[in-house]
Write a protein that holds these residues in place. Structure first.
Motif, short mmCIF file in Angstrom:
data_model
loop_
_atom_site.label_atom_id
_atom_site.label_comp_id
_atom_site.label_asym_id
_atom_site.label_seq_id
_atom_site.Cartn_x
_atom_site.Cartn_y
_atom_site.Cartn_z
N ASN A 58 -13.11 -1.27 -4.14
CA ASN A 58 -14.02 -0.16 -4.45
C ASN A 58 -13.40 0.81 -5.47
N GLU A 59 -12.43 0.29 -6.25
CA GLU A 59 -11.79 1.03 -7.34
C GLU A 59 -10.99 2.25 -6.87
N ILE A 60 -10.40 2.15 -5.67
CA ILE A 60 -9.54 3.21 -5.14
C ILE A 60 -8.18 2.59 -4.86
N PRO A 61 -7.11 3.12 -5.48
CA PRO A 61 -5.77 2.58 -5.22
C PRO A 61 -5.40 2.73 -3.74
N CYS A 62 -4.55 1.84 -3.26
CA CYS A 62 -4.10 1.86 -1.88
C CYS A 62 -3.35 3.16 -1.57
N ILE A 63 -3.61 3.73 -0.38
CA ILE A 63 -2.97 4.98 0.01
C ILE A 63 -2.04 4.83 1.22
N LEU A 64 -1.73 3.61 1.62
CA LEU A 64 -0.77 3.35 2.70
C LEU A 64 -1.36 3.58 4.09
N CYS A 65 -2.67 3.52 4.23
CA CYS A 65 -3.29 3.88 5.51
C CYS A 65 -2.96 2.90 6.64
N ARG A 66 -2.60 1.66 6.33
CA ARG A 66 -2.23 0.71 7.38
C ARG A 66 -0.75 0.83 7.74
N GLY A 67 -0.07 1.76 7.10
CA GLY A 67 1.34 1.99 7.38
C GLY A 67 2.25 1.13 6.52
N GLY A 69 2.71 -9.76 5.22
CA GLY A 69 2.52 -9.49 3.81
C GLY A 69 1.97 -8.11 3.53
N SER A 70 1.78 -7.85 2.25
CA SER A 70 1.32 -6.53 1.82
C SER A 70 -0.12 -6.59 1.33
N VAL A 71 -0.68 -5.43 1.09
CA VAL A 71 -2.03 -5.34 0.55
C VAL A 71 -2.10 -6.06 -0.80
N CYS A 72 -1.02 -6.07 -1.54
CA CYS A 72 -1.00 -6.78 -2.83
C CYS A 72 -1.35 -8.25 -2.66
N ASP A 73 -1.00 -8.82 -1.52
CA ASP A 73 -1.30 -10.23 -1.27
C ASP A 73 -2.81 -10.48 -1.18
N GLU A 74 -3.58 -9.45 -0.87
CA GLU A 74 -5.03 -9.56 -0.72
C GLU A 74 -5.78 -8.96 -1.91
N CYS A 75 -5.06 -8.40 -2.85
CA CYS A 75 -5.66 -7.57 -3.90
C CYS A 75 -6.35 -8.37 -5.00
N PRO A 76 -7.60 -8.00 -5.30
CA PRO A 76 -8.31 -8.66 -6.39
C PRO A 76 -7.79 -8.26 -7.77
N LYS A 77 -7.02 -7.18 -7.84
CA LYS A 77 -6.46 -6.71 -9.11
C LYS A 77 -5.06 -7.25 -9.37
N ARG A 78 -4.58 -8.07 -8.49
CA ARG A 78 -3.23 -8.61 -8.62
C ARG A 78 -3.08 -9.31 -9.97
N GLY A 79 -2.04 -8.96 -10.67
CA GLY A 79 -1.81 -9.54 -12.00
C GLY A 79 -2.03 -8.51 -13.09
#
Length: 93
Positions: free
Chosen positions: A48-57, A11-21
């Motif tokens: 921590n209010e920072i958008p994902c930057i793709l660091c996990r690839g 899955g993606s970071v979106c699956d873990e995201c508290p801002k989802r929705g």
């Protein structure tokens, strides 16, 4: 370092995201790469209010074309888009 293998998370970071929705960065037209990034970080940046930057690839099956088209529809230039994604993935915009 201690001969431990990293568990591959589906899955993606979106699956873990508290801002989802409704509070999603993408809904607010803010560049966030969580939709195309490997999960497993518990969305710590986003918490921590920072958008994902793709660091996990990027995900192997990431829909980069859709992400690029979305950012273009917001008026981002090819150069701006490439600077956000190309650090971790060689792309053509």
């Amino acid at each position: 370092l201690k001969n431990k293998k990293t568990e591959q998370i589906e899955g993606s970071v979106c699956d873990e995201c508290p801002k989802r929705g409704n509070d999603c960065y993408l809904r607010k037209k803010k560049v966030c790469l969580g939709a195309i990034t490997h999960a497993g970080c518990s969305a710590i940046c986003i918490k921590n209010e920072i958008p994902c930057i793709l660091c996990r690839g990027p995900l192997e099956k990431a829909n980069l074309a859709a992400e690029i088209n979305l950012f273009k529809s917001w008026g981002l230039s090819d150069k701006d888009i490439k600077s956000k994604i190309a650090e971790f993935k060689n792309i053509e915009v």
